[in-house]
Design an enzyme around this catalytic site. Structure first.
Site, mmCIF file in Angstrom:
data_model
loop_
_atom_site.group_PDB
_atom_site.id
_atom_site.type_symbol
_atom_site.label_atom_id
_atom_site.label_comp_id
_atom_site.label_asym_id
_atom_site.label_seq_id
_atom_site.Cartn_x
_atom_site.Cartn_y
_atom_site.Cartn_z
ATOM 1 N N ASP A 81 94.410 -30.221 35.888
ATOM 2 C CA ASP A 81 95.768 -29.726 35.830
ATOM 3 C C ASP A 81 96.687 -30.853 36.304
ATOM 4 O OD1 ASP A 81 97.778 -27.903 35.449
ATOM 5 O OD2 ASP A 81 97.569 -26.969 37.413
ATOM 6 N N ASP A 100 94.396 -24.351 39.817
ATOM 7 C CA ASP A 100 94.791 -23.602 41.007
ATOM 8 C C ASP A 100 95.258 -22.189 40.702
ATOM 9 O OD1 ASP A 100 97.123 -24.181 39.737
ATOM 10 O OD2 ASP A 100 98.160 -25.028 41.466
ATOM 11 N N ASP A 144 93.748 -20.682 35.218
ATOM 12 C CA ASP A 144 92.708 -21.716 35.195
ATOM 13 C C ASP A 144 91.312 -21.142 35.433
ATOM 14 O OD1 ASP A 144 94.579 -23.854 34.937
ATOM 15 O OD2 ASP A 144 95.014 -23.689 37.067
#
Length: 920
Positions: free
Chosen positions: A341, A640, A644
């Protein structure tokens, strides 16, 4: 109105299908929540909202499980046979062997249990650092308390990313979806409502359950079940903990043990049969069969591996990487692709508003130019973050938090929210890429109101506020706010706005478009909005990330950015952190493009050195991970958020941010306490080093098997006195070899460890090359040294070939002592040369790993004790030997060191023969 009677702590199971009035009466609750005093009273009666030992095994059961593996069963069998031999023929030392073997089993089991227990304690301490919290209505105000302090009748608030802290019935919801898979096994997100929709409690949409996860939206519920009275608590009471899935390393170790054990049993049975045919002595040959089995089995292997992994995980914890399962350390070492990410991982997650526009005009953010009221209202009211006292200043989504922090400079946030009643929320949807709310609007809400904006918004009128992706919001607008007036927007205006957005995004800013419209009904609108302007939030890259990405490139690891940002923003950040440093322009794939790609087309694009995925959805993240895996890649996925979690869970190594959501952390194998990408790279390096070091000490331990086995073979085939007894074999395996193996386990990685390509997932711990090096090269040298010293003592003492010697005779005791001493001296050389697999051992400073020095000292101390200490002489059947006999082993130790250095030299020079047959 509460009647102050403490309700029954139990539940009846019909809480979903009774009327709300009856529900509130049963639990003496109302929508205004409890007072602190009432909550304390209920807490004392019903207890804390904690599941004690949910589904966990008792410590005794966990300890007894350590005795069920093949390794322990083999040693217990050997101990039983040795004890039987002692009973049949007392006084021959078999009792010592039996006690020693059983002691090995106890030590292995205890050591493994302790390490696993310590790993569990590390995770428990982490949970205490980030205790589960709940937002609750107490004393008429919203407070954040520990989830363990919730009681029946509490009004709780839940939002995206939360774990539901207790069972409750909904009294308010806004596009609320939950994941009930932990209870029902149904992976599809479940929409919630305020009505009873099903006679089955678990399928009824007006309920939320402890331990389940909020995927989208938010809501408010009244608690009716806590601790063991929740659905999760009842399930935990009835269900025993399921067996954990074995990690690749654990499977590999089990395979290794089975192979070595099969070799040991085969040799033991074979030489028992051969010895019985030659000498026809059942008991004697049974004892020697046990000896061969003991000689082949590396008794110290399991505790050494466990401790090596434990030490690695503790080193990683100090570097802010928390491993949830010890064997996961090794999985990192074989990673070939890291999907990361952007926000908070590659960047600092310190969002701040850098750019603001009103129509086509820029607002001077740096000098504090006051934005119009309507822009502030959209920024504050179309926003689920909230201001806090913490270091960040807010809690919630970073971009929303940045908007709130910006607006707080000009407006009283709390007053604005109190005076404007939210009627409906349409939460952000990764497919629609927008968030929309409906409010009763009140223009007096803004403390820092700019009266000159010219906005003619009617007081207490319904308004819809919108924020989202620029291309989406601009398309939904038919007017634009310019100079305080709403004017029609043209197609050219739309194109100019999107060009302006691109220029802001090219600076690496995350851009949101803001808009509003009058609302006739509480419904989601797709058009008719007035465009207000853009906000650009900057999240600066972490300074250490660039070096970390370069390190990945050198290590043959592909780094892939997966983000929900605009492609231009993502590309700007990617170039800043070094994505294009390898000479290739990053390939950008948007979520829309990804949907159009077939698996073959996607696989072809995934071959690019640097890849950026922008505007992606949760389903697409999972698709990316699975596409890489279908190509044979070992994928580490970081994230996070709730979105995800599916990709984290399905990746080979899931990595969650310590500041992330509960669902992300629970799905992951590793948690980054500092949310830093560079920490992942350090963890990969640690994983590679761990695997290297395990192979080092396996090769080291196996080397001594040859000088332990050959004495028994020579005894049977050559009819000579047994050159080494079982007690001395155990002294090597459990004494002199343990600390050296641990010293190798903490060796630093070789200089090229992050310049090599990732190891194949099919690479084994026990390979033909390892066996060739240990059994075919170094082992025979140690055995030759032992036999040289052994025969030197015998022949100088007057022994003649074929002469039998009693185990109590001084000459025999000196001879086996000399054999043992020669092996130990060679093992010291083996330890020094085993510090590296490819580099020259001479390149290693002896003082960089002080455990090596400690290990050598321990080997020599044990050798001295067994040679000179009378009690040890009695146990091991040894006697002191003149030093000149021990010096005979030195040339062999030097030969062992030199031959392994020559092997590594040809590997470094690129010899195909060396790489094929000698590299382990």
């Amino acid at each position: 109105m509460l009647n102050n009677e403490v309700p029954d702590c139990g539940v009846k199971g019909d809480e979903h299908n009774i009327s709300l009035e009856e529900f509130l009466k049963r639990f003496d609750a109302d929508a205004e929540g409890l007072t602190s005093a009432e909550a304390l009273r209920r807490l004392e009666v019903c207890g804390k909202n904690i599941l004690e030992n949910m589904g966990s095994e008792s410590a005794l059961k966990k300890y007894l499980k350590q005795f069920r593996n093949f390794f322990s069963i083999l040693l217990i069998t050997g101990a039983f046979l040795s004890y039987t031999a002692e009973r049949l023929d007392p006084g021959k030392g078999n009792l010592y062997i039996s006690v020693a073997l059983f002691g090995v089993v106890i030590i292995n089991a205890t050591f493994t249990f302790i390490q696993e227990y310590q790993a569990e304690q590390i995770m428990a301490s982490f949970r205490q650092l980030i205790p589960p919290a709940a937002r609750v209505l107490r004393d008429g105000t919203i407070k954040e308390i520990l989830a363990s302090e919730l009681v029946v009748g509490d009004v709780i608030f839940i939002e995206e990313g939360d774990k539901v802290p207790a069972d409750g019935r909904l009294i308010e919801e806004n596009t609320l979806k939950v994941d009930n898979s932990s209870l029902t096994g149904e992976a599809e997100p479940q929409l919630r409502s305020l009505e009873c929709t099903h006679p089955n409690l678990l399928e009824c949409r007006n309920m939320v359950f402890s331990g389940t996860l909020v995927l989208t939206g938010n809501g408010k519920a009244i608690v009716y079940g806590t601790s063991q009275n929740t659905q999760m608590g009842k399930l935990a009471t009835l269900t025993e903990q399921t067996t954990s899935v074995e990690t690749p390393l654990r499977k590999e170790l089990n395979t290794f043990i089975k192979i070595i054990s099969v070799i040991a049993i085969f040799l033991g049975i074979s030489f028992f049969a051969i010895g019985f045919v030659i000498q026809d002595l059942f008991l004697l040959n049974l004892i020697f069969a046990i000896g061969i089995i003991v000689a082949n089995v590396p008794e110290g292997l399991l505790p050494t591996v466990t401790l090596a992994l434990s030490l690695a995980s503790k080193r990683m914890a100090k570097r802010n990487a928390l491993i949830k399962q010890l064997e996961s350390v090794e999985t990192l070492g074989s990673t070939t692709v890291i999907c990361t990410d952007k926000t908070g991982t590659l960047t600092q997650n310190k969002m701040a508003i850098h750019s603001v526009t009103l129509g086509f005009e820029h607002i001077d953010v740096a000098n504090g130019e006051v934005p119009p009221e309507i822009l502030l209202k959209v920024a504050v009211l179309c926003n689920n973050s909230r201001l806090t006292e913490g270091p960040a200043g807010y809690k919630g989504d970073p971009t929303e938090g940045a908007l709130l922090m910006y607006a707080s400079k000009f407006a009283d946030i709390n007053a604005m929210r109190e005076k404007n009643a939210r009627l409906k929320e349409y939460s952000f949807d990764s497919l629609k890429e927008r968030m929309q709310v409906i409010y009763h609007s009140n223009t007096d809400a803004v403390a820092g109101n700019n009266a000159d904006t010219g906005n003619d918004v009617d007081t207490d009128d319904k308004e819809s506020y919108l924020k989202g992706a620029s291309e989406v919001v601009v398309k939904m607008c038919d007017r634009i706010l310019m100079n305080g007036d709403e004017v029609p927007i043209t197609e050219n205006d739309r194109n100019d706005l999107l060009d302006m957005h691109l220029k802001i995004a090219e600076r690496g800013e995350r851009v949101l478009a803001l808009a509003y419209r009058r609302a006739e009904e509480e419904m989601e609108y797709d058009a008719g909005f007035t465009f207000i302007g853009f906000t650009g939030a900057v999240d600066p890259p972490r300074p250490e990330v660039k070096d970390a990405i370069n390190k990945c490139h050198r290590a043959g690891i592909k780094v892939v950015m997966i983000t929900g940002d605009h492609p231009v923003t993502a590309l700007s950040i990617a170039k800043t952190v070094g994505f294009s440093n390898n000479g290739h322009e990053p390939v950008i794939i948007t979520g829309a493009e990804l949907d159009e790609l077939s698996l073959d087309e996607l696989s072809e694009k995934l071959k690019a050195p640097d890849i950026i995925f922008a505007r992606t959805s949760p389903v697409q993240k999972l698709k990316i991970v699975q596409a890489f895996q279908s190509m044979g890649e070992i994928v580490t996925m970081t994230g996070d958020g709730v979105n995800d979690a599916p990709a984290i869970k399905n990746s080979d190594m899931g990595v969650a941010m310590g500041s992330g959501t509960d669902v992300a952390r629970e799905s992951a194998d590793m948690i980054l306490l500092d949310d830093n990408f560079a920490t992942i790279v350090s963890a990969v390096e640690e994983g590679r080093t761990v695997f290297d070091n395990i192979k080092k000490f396996i090769a080291y331990i196996l080397t001594s098997n040859i000088p332990e086995i050959l004495p028994f073979i020579a005894f049977v085939l050559l009819a000579i006195p047994l050159p080494m007894n079982v007690q001395l074999i155990l002294a090597i395996d459990l004494g002199t070899d343990i600390l050296p193996a641990l010293a190798l386990a903490v060796e630093k990685g070789e200089g090229d460890i992050m310049n090599r390509p990732p190891r194949s997932k099919y690479e084994k711990l026990l390979t033909p090359q390892v066996l060739l090096t240990s059994y075919g090269m170094k082992g025979p040298i140690e055995a030759l040294a032992g036999f040289t010293c052994y025969f030197a003592v015998l022949l100088d003492g007057g022994w003649t070939w074929g002469q039998a010697l009693l185990s109590t005779e001084l000459l025999y005791r000196q001879a086996i002592m000399a054999f043992f001493a020669a092996v130990i001296i060679c093992q010291v050389a083996n330890l020094l040369v085993s510090r590296t697999r490819v580099e020259s051992a001479l390149s290693r400073n002896l003082f960089t790993n002080k455990m090596i020095l400690l290990a050598i000292v321990s080997e020599l101390l044990i050798l001295s004790m067994i040679m000179f200490y009378p009690f040890a002489n009695t146990i091991f059947g040894t006697a002191p030997v003149p030093v000149e006999y021990l010096l005979l082993a030195l040339p062999f130790a030097i030969l062992l060191f030199l031959q392994d250095e020559i092997r590594k030299y040809y590997i470094r020079k690129g010899s195909l023969l060396a790489k094929a047959f000698l590299k382990w």
